[in-house]
Design an enzyme around this catalytic site. Structure first.
Site, mmCIF file in Angstrom:
data_model
loop_
_atom_site.group_PDB
_atom_site.id
_atom_site.type_symbol
_atom_site.label_atom_id
_atom_site.label_comp_id
_atom_site.label_asym_id
_atom_site.label_seq_id
_atom_site.Cartn_x
_atom_site.Cartn_y
_atom_site.Cartn_z
ATOM 1 N N TRP A 83 -37.512 -119.770 17.931
ATOM 2 C CA TRP A 83 -38.313 -119.663 19.161
ATOM 3 C C TRP A 83 -38.936 -118.278 19.092
ATOM 4 O O TRP A 83 -38.274 -117.276 19.267
ATOM 5 C CB TRP A 83 -37.416 -119.813 20.390
ATOM 6 C CG TRP A 83 -38.090 -119.494 21.690
ATOM 7 C CD1 TRP A 83 -39.133 -120.151 22.284
ATOM 8 C CD2 TRP A 83 -37.791 -118.400 22.581
ATOM 9 N NE1 TRP A 83 -39.483 -119.547 23.468
ATOM 10 C CE2 TRP A 83 -38.676 -118.473 23.681
ATOM 11 C CE3 TRP A 83 -36.863 -117.370 22.555
ATOM 12 C CZ2 TRP A 83 -38.656 -117.567 24.746
ATOM 13 C CZ3 TRP A 83 -36.826 -116.470 23.609
ATOM 14 C CH2 TRP A 83 -37.723 -116.566 24.682
ATOM 15 N N ASN A 109 -31.463 -114.271 13.261
ATOM 16 C CA ASN A 109 -31.649 -114.360 14.707
ATOM 17 C C ASN A 109 -31.399 -112.961 15.252
ATOM 18 O O ASN A 109 -30.425 -112.322 14.885
ATOM 19 C CB ASN A 109 -30.646 -115.344 15.310
ATOM 20 C CG ASN A 109 -30.764 -115.389 16.831
ATOM 21 O OD1 ASN A 109 -31.777 -114.983 17.384
ATOM 22 N ND2 ASN A 109 -29.728 -115.881 17.478
ATOM 23 N N LYS A 496 -35.231 -124.066 39.384
ATOM 24 C CA LYS A 496 -35.247 -125.358 38.677
ATOM 25 C C LYS A 496 -36.650 -125.953 38.671
ATOM 26 O O LYS A 496 -37.129 -126.449 37.660
ATOM 27 C CB LYS A 496 -34.253 -126.312 39.347
ATOM 28 C CG LYS A 496 -32.803 -125.985 39.034
ATOM 29 C CD LYS A 496 -32.469 -126.424 37.639
ATOM 30 C CE LYS A 496 -31.493 -125.610 36.840
ATOM 31 N NZ LYS A 496 -31.573 -124.205 36.792
ATOM 32 N N GLU A 499 -39.047 -123.919 36.333
ATOM 33 C CA GLU A 499 -38.857 -124.007 34.881
ATOM 34 C C GLU A 499 -39.054 -125.436 34.379
ATOM 35 O O GLU A 499 -39.317 -125.644 33.200
ATOM 36 C CB GLU A 499 -37.497 -123.463 34.473
ATOM 37 C CG GLU A 499 -36.292 -124.179 35.016
ATOM 38 C CD GLU A 499 -34.990 -123.559 34.500
ATOM 39 O OE1 GLU A 499 -34.953 -123.015 33.394
ATOM 40 O OE2 GLU A 499 -33.987 -123.637 35.228
ATOM 41 N N LYS A 617 -32.782 -121.883 25.434
ATOM 42 C CA LYS A 617 -31.502 -122.063 26.114
ATOM 43 C C LYS A 617 -30.713 -120.765 26.183
ATOM 44 O O LYS A 617 -30.021 -120.494 27.140
ATOM 45 C CB LYS A 617 -30.656 -123.118 25.400
ATOM 46 C CG LYS A 617 -29.322 -123.403 26.069
ATOM 47 C CD LYS A 617 -29.501 -123.913 27.490
ATOM 48 C CE LYS A 617 -28.185 -124.154 28.186
ATOM 49 N NZ LYS A 617 -28.368 -124.454 29.617
HETATM 50 C C1 AGP Z 1 -31.507 -121.586 34.086
HETATM 51 O O1 AGP Z 1 -31.838 -122.961 34.240
HETATM 52 C C2 AGP Z 1 -32.141 -120.985 32.851
HETATM 53 N N1 AGP Z 1 -31.825 -121.712 31.680
HETATM 54 C C3 AGP Z 1 -31.860 -119.490 32.745
HETATM 55 O O2 AGP Z 1 -32.205 -118.885 33.961
HETATM 56 C C4 AGP Z 1 -30.396 -119.122 32.416
HETATM 57 O O3 AGP Z 1 -29.563 -119.376 33.516
HETATM 58 C C5 AGP Z 1 -30.355 -117.614 32.093
HETATM 59 O O4 AGP Z 1 -31.167 -117.389 30.954
HETATM 60 C C6 AGP Z 1 -28.934 -117.105 31.825
HETATM 61 O O5 AGP Z 1 -28.420 -117.742 30.688
HETATM 62 P P1 AGP Z 1 -26.852 -117.520 30.358
HETATM 63 O O6 AGP Z 1 -26.081 -118.114 31.492
HETATM 64 O O7 AGP Z 1 -26.630 -118.240 29.053
HETATM 65 O O8 AGP Z 1 -26.626 -116.053 30.242
#
Ligand code: AGP
Length: 622
Positions: A83, A109, A496, A499, A617
């Site tokens: 990504w 990464n 939600k 995104e 993610k």
């Molecule tokens: C939430 O739907 C998103 N995917 C994003 O805000 C996520 O919660 C945030 O990046 C934190 O990720 P983590 O819990 O893996 O640290």
């Protein structure tokens, strides 16, 4: 500090076994695609040399390219899905990257922060860098060491000592066609220990169909695998060991189990996820027992301030935790966006406990906040869903949520289990500090244990919510209102929708309406309202007034209220009924309809529900 061109957050797989390596690596990448997906590549190592194939685009583009080529039979290989954040997603910038002689291939990464200086020195020595990634610099450095006679493991140790930044590196060399060598610093890497085969990956999901026997690596470690050996050292070459653990996710858990999207599966798994997170937490006498909490009761009694640090949805869980922790323990609790935390020069000392919430356990913003807290001598407690991840490893203690693999980028079950974990920590602190009696704690425990059934009830009644999303598919904006713990729920509902539906959505504390946001209300503006329980009379009545204010201006009200709330029914254009639950537990039921609404809105708008645009993610870059 020059920040290297970021290679983004990625999926990484390495395999050494009896082969066929290509099939194993591609299968692993498919399971990791959610981690990053704008380019992909593989390298196979044989005594005749290295075979590489890489393409911009989804994994399918790579598979198409491979079909047009004749990859060699190989029992050793590496793969990568990317990504990109810097360096456009092009074939050239895709991983693996090769040394100039094509004898070493590497996938990566993270961030090599000193890559600029290294690149300049390489170019001064006559090297030509084809891509604009920091990874290619590593490939050239590794190959230079191999060309000087070092084996790949030694080469990796030497090169890692020269790198500044956070990275996972996985490399192969045609001089050692049966070996894969990997290294990690502040970036995800786990080892899968198989029978006659071994794996390295950025996430256990890559190999759980092959082995559940895994190794968690420590900071600044190199691991060298063949089909039958796993050797770990530090960056200097001293032998080291990893922490063995068993992956309790099965392949099924990481697949869609019949749902159209991982997100739908994960929404449906929330009752189980909450129940699993509560499992084994209580003694027969009803006292709380948090096994992984490696902080003594005396240390917990000495805490005089708590700061929760997190990002995104995890931050919203932290906002809810504030109400619980302060109410049950009377310890001041601040909640900070991890990306802001260390730059505001926070007041931290040995009596501060920083709680870092992170589903992936790899979010760089949160990891950097953890490091800052530890430098300031605070105690750090991690709440994470990913065993073997970096943030728990770097914390003094950890409380694992047990949501199972959360594949969809939009976090759902992790959020609910984070709330439960925060409640458990609040209760445990109250138990240790005596701010709640045993019977009071047992009462809350009983309420928590009834939540899976309450969530199930909500899940059984969300079809009208899907119809509402289809009905509102063309709106340009949706607002969300909440009070008390309903306010973080409003923020989460808005996130939600942003995104997933790529639309404007905003959450507000309802009391703030009259201080500006009410100007946003136009006839037909959809407004979700999280109605406080009737047990909180003043809050309930104030929210009823807020609803009257927005209705007077033409808002279309979608009211989430506990069943039997006649006042809510009267002021709702759409009523979403929730099972009555204690105030502090209401987020566990009120969030679910908002998750379903956003998911359906994304579907009807034709979006990639599990992999929304521009998002990954696990954001392992700052
Ligand atoms: C939430 O739907 C998103 N995917 C994003 O805000 C996520 O919660 C945030 O990046 C934190 O990720 P983590 O819990 O893996 O640290």
């Amino acid at each position: 500090m020059a920040v290297g061109r970021l290679t983004g957050v990625c999926g990484i797989v390495g395999y050494a076994g009896s082969g066929p390596a290509l099939d194993v690596v591609l299968d692993g990448l498919r399971r990791l695609e959610y981690r990053g997906y704008d380019s992909a590549g593989v390298a196979l190592s044989t005594s005749a040399g290295l075979f590489t194939c890489k393409r911009a685009g989804k994994l399918a583009a790579l598979e198409k390219a491979l079909a047009d080529e004749t990859p060699p039979e190989a029992s050793t290989g590496i793969g990568h899905t990317r990504w990109a954040t810097h360096g456009a997603p092009t074939d050239t910038n895709s991983h693996p990257h090769l040394g100039p002689a094509g004898r070493v291939a590497v996938v990566h990464n993270g961030i090599i922060e000193n890559f600029d200086g290294l690149a300049r020195r390489l170019e001064a020595d006559g090297h030509e860098l084809l891509s604009d990634t920091d990874t290619e610099v590593v490939a050239h450095l590794l190959e230079a060491e191999v060309m000087k006679g070092a084996d790949l493991t030694t080469a990796m140790q030497r090169v890692c000592r020269r790198l500044v930044g956070a990275f996972t590196l996985v490399a192969v060399s045609c001089d050692e066609p049966d070996r894969v060598v990997a290294a990690r610093r502040s970036s995800p890497l786990v080892v899968g220990v198989g029978d006659g085969e071994n794996f390295v990956a950025s996430d256990v999901a890559a190999f759980i169909d092959k082995t559940t026997d895994a190794l968690e690596l420590g900071e600044d470690q190199v691991v060298s695998i063949t089909a039958t050996t796993v050797d770990i050292t530090d960056f200097v070459g001293n032998p080291a060991t990893g922490r063995r653990f068993t992956v309790d996710w099965d392949v099924e858990a990481a697949e869609k189990a019949g749902y159209d999207y991982f997100m739908l599966k994960e929404i449906a798994e929330q009752p189980t996820a909450v129940a699993d997170t509560l499992l084994g937490r209580f003694t027969p006498e009803g006292r709380l027992r948090l096994d992984e909490l490696r902080l003594s009761d005396d240390e917990l009694r000495g805490i005089d301030k708590i700061i929760v640090v997190a990002c995104g949805t995890a931050f919203h869980a932290g906002l809810i935790a504030k109400y619980t922790i302060e109410h049950w323990t009377r310890i001041p609790c601040e909640v900070e966006l991890a990306s802001e935390f260390r730059y505001r020069d926070p007041i931290i000392d040995r009596d501060t406990m920083v709680v870092a919430i992170s589903q992936s356990g790899e979010t760089m913003d949160t990891l950097m906040a953890v490091r800052h807290a530890r430098e300031q001598r605070a105690k750090v407690l991690a709440i994470s869903n990913t065993n073997g991840s970096t943030i728990p490893r770097e914390s003094d203690a950890v409380l694992y949520t047990r949501a199972g693999p959360e594949i969809a980028v939009a976090s759902t079950k992790a959020f609910l289990t984070q709330i439960v974990a925060c409640h458990l920590i609040g209760l445990y602190l109250a138990q240790v500090r005596g701010t709640k009696y045993g019977d009071e704690i047992s009462q809350v425990v009983h309420e928590l244990e009834s939540m899976p059934a309450a969530i199930d009830t909500v899940l059984d009644t969300v079809e009208p919510v899907r119809e509402l999303a289809r009905d509102l598919r063309d709106v340009s904006s949706v607002l969300f209102l909440g009070r008390h713990v309903g306010y973080p729920v409003a923020l989460e509902g808005a996130l939600k929708l942003k995104e997933l539906a790529y639309m404007h959505a905003e959450g507000f504390a309802a009391g703030e309406l009259k201080h500006g946001p009410i100007a946003l209300i136009e006839p037909g503006t959809p407004v979700f309202v999280v109605m406080p329980s009737r047990g909180r009379g003043p809050l309930h009545d104030k929210m009823a007034n807020n609803i009257a204010e927005i209705r007077a201006r033409g808002a279309r009200t979608v009211v989430l209220a506990e069943t039997g709330d006649d006042q809510a029914r009267e002021c709702a254009d759409t009523l979403i009924e929730l099972p009555p639950v204690p105030t502090l537990l209401q987020p566990l039921v009120a969030t679910v309809p908002m998750q379903v609404f956003a998911c359906e809105m994304a579907r009807v708008r034709g979006h990639e529900v599990d992999q929304p645009r521009n998002l990954a993610k696990s954001v392992t870059v700052e």
